[in-house]
Write an enzyme that holds these catalytic residues in place. Structure first.
Site, mmCIF file in Angstrom:
data_model
loop_
_atom_site.group_PDB
_atom_site.id
_atom_site.type_symbol
_atom_site.label_atom_id
_atom_site.label_comp_id
_atom_site.label_asym_id
_atom_site.label_seq_id
_atom_site.Cartn_x
_atom_site.Cartn_y
_atom_site.Cartn_z
ATOM 1 N N CYS A 63 0.669 -1.067 0.221
ATOM 2 C CA CYS A 63 -0.072 0.013 -0.080
ATOM 3 C C CYS A 63 1.026 1.186 0.111
ATOM 4 O O CYS A 63 0.431 2.247 -0.823
ATOM 5 C CB CYS A 63 -0.852 0.078 1.257
ATOM 6 S SG CYS A 63 -1.615 -1.481 1.607
ATOM 7 N N CYS A 66 2.494 2.837 -3.302
ATOM 8 C CA CYS A 66 1.687 3.912 -3.991
ATOM 9 C C CYS A 66 1.195 5.236 -3.098
ATOM 10 O O CYS A 66 1.612 6.195 -3.566
ATOM 11 C CB CYS A 66 0.463 3.323 -4.637
ATOM 12 S SG CYS A 66 0.383 2.406 -6.048
ATOM 13 N N HIS A 67 0.475 4.855 -1.991
ATOM 14 C CA HIS A 67 0.110 5.989 -1.077
ATOM 15 C C HIS A 67 1.056 6.759 -0.163
ATOM 16 O O HIS A 67 0.842 7.549 0.499
ATOM 17 C CB HIS A 67 -1.150 5.305 -0.383
ATOM 18 C CG HIS A 67 -2.032 4.702 -1.113
ATOM 19 N ND1 HIS A 67 -3.199 5.431 -1.476
ATOM 20 C CD2 HIS A 67 -2.602 3.566 -1.248
ATOM 21 C CE1 HIS A 67 -3.861 4.714 -2.294
ATOM 22 N NE2 HIS A 67 -3.715 3.654 -2.055
ATOM 23 N N CYS A 99 -8.165 -2.221 -4.392
ATOM 24 C CA CYS A 99 -6.843 -2.082 -4.334
ATOM 25 C C CYS A 99 -6.159 -3.184 -4.350
ATOM 26 O O CYS A 99 -5.163 -3.501 -5.242
ATOM 27 C CB CYS A 99 -6.628 -1.264 -3.151
ATOM 28 S SG CYS A 99 -6.084 0.683 -3.661
ATOM 29 N N CYS A 162 -35.025 0.000 12.359
ATOM 30 C CA CYS A 162 -34.015 0.573 13.090
ATOM 31 C C CYS A 162 -34.408 1.859 13.884
ATOM 32 O O CYS A 162 -33.781 2.032 15.008
ATOM 33 C CB CYS A 162 -32.799 1.024 11.969
ATOM 34 S SG CYS A 162 -32.623 -0.187 10.598
ATOM 35 N N CYS A 165 -35.831 1.877 17.566
ATOM 36 C CA CYS A 165 -35.022 1.920 18.767
ATOM 37 C C CYS A 165 -33.872 2.987 18.685
ATOM 38 O O CYS A 165 -33.953 3.802 19.493
ATOM 39 C CB CYS A 165 -34.012 0.653 18.854
ATOM 40 S SG CYS A 165 -34.847 -0.873 19.278
ATOM 41 N N HIS A 166 -33.140 3.131 17.545
ATOM 42 C CA HIS A 166 -32.097 4.267 17.706
ATOM 43 C C HIS A 166 -32.360 5.906 17.461
ATOM 44 O O HIS A 166 -31.743 6.693 17.785
ATOM 45 C CB HIS A 166 -31.098 3.713 16.444
ATOM 46 C CG HIS A 166 -30.550 2.378 16.723
ATOM 47 N ND1 HIS A 166 -29.721 2.391 17.710
ATOM 48 C CD2 HIS A 166 -30.681 1.347 16.290
ATOM 49 C CE1 HIS A 166 -29.093 1.004 17.832
ATOM 50 N NE2 HIS A 166 -30.124 0.309 16.991
ATOM 51 N N ARG A 203 -22.115 -6.442 12.757
ATOM 52 C CA ARG A 203 -22.776 -5.799 13.864
ATOM 53 C C ARG A 203 -24.144 -5.666 13.341
ATOM 54 O O ARG A 203 -25.153 -5.871 14.015
ATOM 55 C CB ARG A 203 -22.237 -4.155 14.494
ATOM 56 C CG ARG A 203 -23.209 -3.638 15.405
ATOM 57 C CD ARG A 203 -22.817 -4.391 16.608
ATOM 58 N NE ARG A 203 -23.992 -3.766 17.634
ATOM 59 C CZ ARG A 203 -25.115 -4.187 17.731
ATOM 60 N NH1 ARG A 203 -25.770 -5.222 16.917
ATOM 61 N NH2 ARG A 203 -25.960 -3.874 18.760
ATOM 62 N N CYS A 207 -27.845 -7.017 14.577
ATOM 63 C CA CYS A 207 -29.136 -6.088 14.678
ATOM 64 C C CYS A 207 -30.284 -7.022 13.935
ATOM 65 O O CYS A 207 -31.239 -7.192 14.730
ATOM 66 C CB CYS A 207 -28.933 -4.916 14.198
ATOM 67 S SG CYS A 207 -28.556 -3.624 15.343
#
Lengths: 246, 146
Positions: A63, A66-67, A99, A162, A165-166, A203, A207
């Site tokens: 990586c 290039c970066h 990449c 969603c 709740c949130h 995650r 849910c």
């Protein structure tokens, strides 16, 4: 009277319950967990950051070749997910995999693999504290709308969206946990329940399982669109990755 | 479609849930007065259902008057005194499907299978609680008086 009103306002802020405004995820952590998230020496997620920084430099077509130094990634993760030139919605994981296959001539790591989690954590950590700033217009608009639809749709045997709740119940306790605004800013995060670092999509699968809805695959179009909507909700909020979560 | 076809289809639709695992019921006002399938609830069994994290998991959102229970939720109202506030029929309706009363209710419908989106294949066509479990929970909650 003014003093009483001010006191009440402070109290309302302190409890966060039913807050209409979006608050950083760290505000919903216990003071102990928040302190631990801020302290690399007590935060197991830093093991992945260090591994990711080593991976960044490894190999002939690394990586870094290039970066340059990974410090140059400052601010990058705050702009993801983003729409690539070919019209695909990419999150940070997707960008790293592209990449790998297109520029490094290597096989993709695979979602939720240790090297991909490590690189994602190391790159995201470089944006820690910077405000999320994902584009929501232009080619992103259609993906955002799909994300908004998924966020607002009641799903699963438990028939919950969603937002129920949130948005509607953020700050209230679900068993021992305080419901947050569901921002993606801490991911990838070390979750105590997992005893390891995991991606936002992992995650989201939890849910889905929680409301007994169909779980979409990691990296699926559904979770990517939802990730964009969550990031748009977090626009202006600080990146917390790698987060520490219960 | 012929009128006869429509009637047949309607009968099939009405019969489908009953053939599955959902009891039919009649709503009167904000209550389902009659016990589901005429079953008799058992309060002790209902107390276990309320605490069971694998099925109803009521305490993820609600609290009950029990000092030995830790980490009870506060999303829904406390259940202390619910037996004094509501009749068994009113409790039954709220357990079977709270959206019959308030379409925006966050509380899940515990005895319904229709009109749900994107249900996990393992739970598709099955209600969260059986008719007997609903009656057991009604019997338990009715004991939570003042």
């Amino acid at each position: 009277m003014i003093r009483a009103a001010a006191g009440f306002a402070l109290l309302a802020c302190a409890t966060l319950a039913g807050a209409a405004e979006i608050r950083p995820s760290r505000d919903y952590l216990s003071p102990e967990l928040r302190a631990q998230q801020d302290d690399p020496s007590r935060h197991p997620g830093w093991l992945w950051v260090e591994e990711g920084e080593a991976l960044w430099r490894r190999g002939a077509r690394s990586c870094a070749s290039c970066h340059g130094d990974i410090a140059g990634m400052r601010g990058v993760s705050a702009r993801y997910p983003t729409v690539a030139a070919d019209g695909a919605l990419l999150n940070l994981e997707g960008r790293i995999e592209r990449c790998r296959t297109e520029h490094q001539g290597e096989a993709a790591f695979g979602y939720e693999s240790e090297p991909l989690l490590s690189l994602t954590a190391a790159i995201a950590q470089r944006s820690r504290g910077l405000p999320v700033s994902v584009a929501t217009d232009g080619p992103a608009a259609a993906f955002l709308e799909e994300g908004r639809r998924l966020f607002g749709m009641r799903q699963g045997q438990l028939n919950l969206s969603c937002g129920q709740c949130h948005d509607d119940n953020a700050g209230r306790r679900l068993r021992g946990d305080v419901i947050s605004n569901g921002l993606p800013t801490g991911y990838p995060a070390y979750r105590l329940e997992w005893n390891t670092l995991g991606s936002l999509h992992r995650r989201l699968r939890a849910c889905s399982l929680g409301v007994r809805a169909e779980q979409f695959p990691l990296g699926s179009p559904e979770y990517l669109a939802l990730e964009l909507l969550l990031a748009a909700r977090a626009n202006g909020q600080p990146v917390e990755a790698p987060g520490l979560r219960r | 479609m012929t009128a006869r076809g429509v009637v047949l289809l309607a009968l099939l639709l009405a019969a489908a849930p009953a053939a599955g695992q959902v009891a039919s019921f009649a709503v009167t006002g904000d209550a389902i007065a009659a016990p589901l399938e005429g079953r008799v609830g058992n309060a002790a069994r209902g107390a276990a259902v309320v605490r069971n994290r694998e099925t109803a998991n009521c305490l993820i959102c609600h609290s009950i008057p029990d000092a030995t229970e830790r980490f009870m939720g506060e999303v829904g109202p406390p259940l202390a005194g619910v037996g004094a506030r509501l009749t068994p029929g009113q409790i039954r309706l709220r357990l079977v499907d709270p959206t019959l009363l308030n379409p925006a209710a966050a509380m899940p419908a515990y005895h319904r299978v229709d009109g749900l989106a994107n249900v996990d294949p393992r739970w598709r066509g099955r209600p969260v609680l059986s008719a007997q479990e609903i009656e057991d929970v009604v019997a338990y909650l009715a004991t939570l008086g003042d």
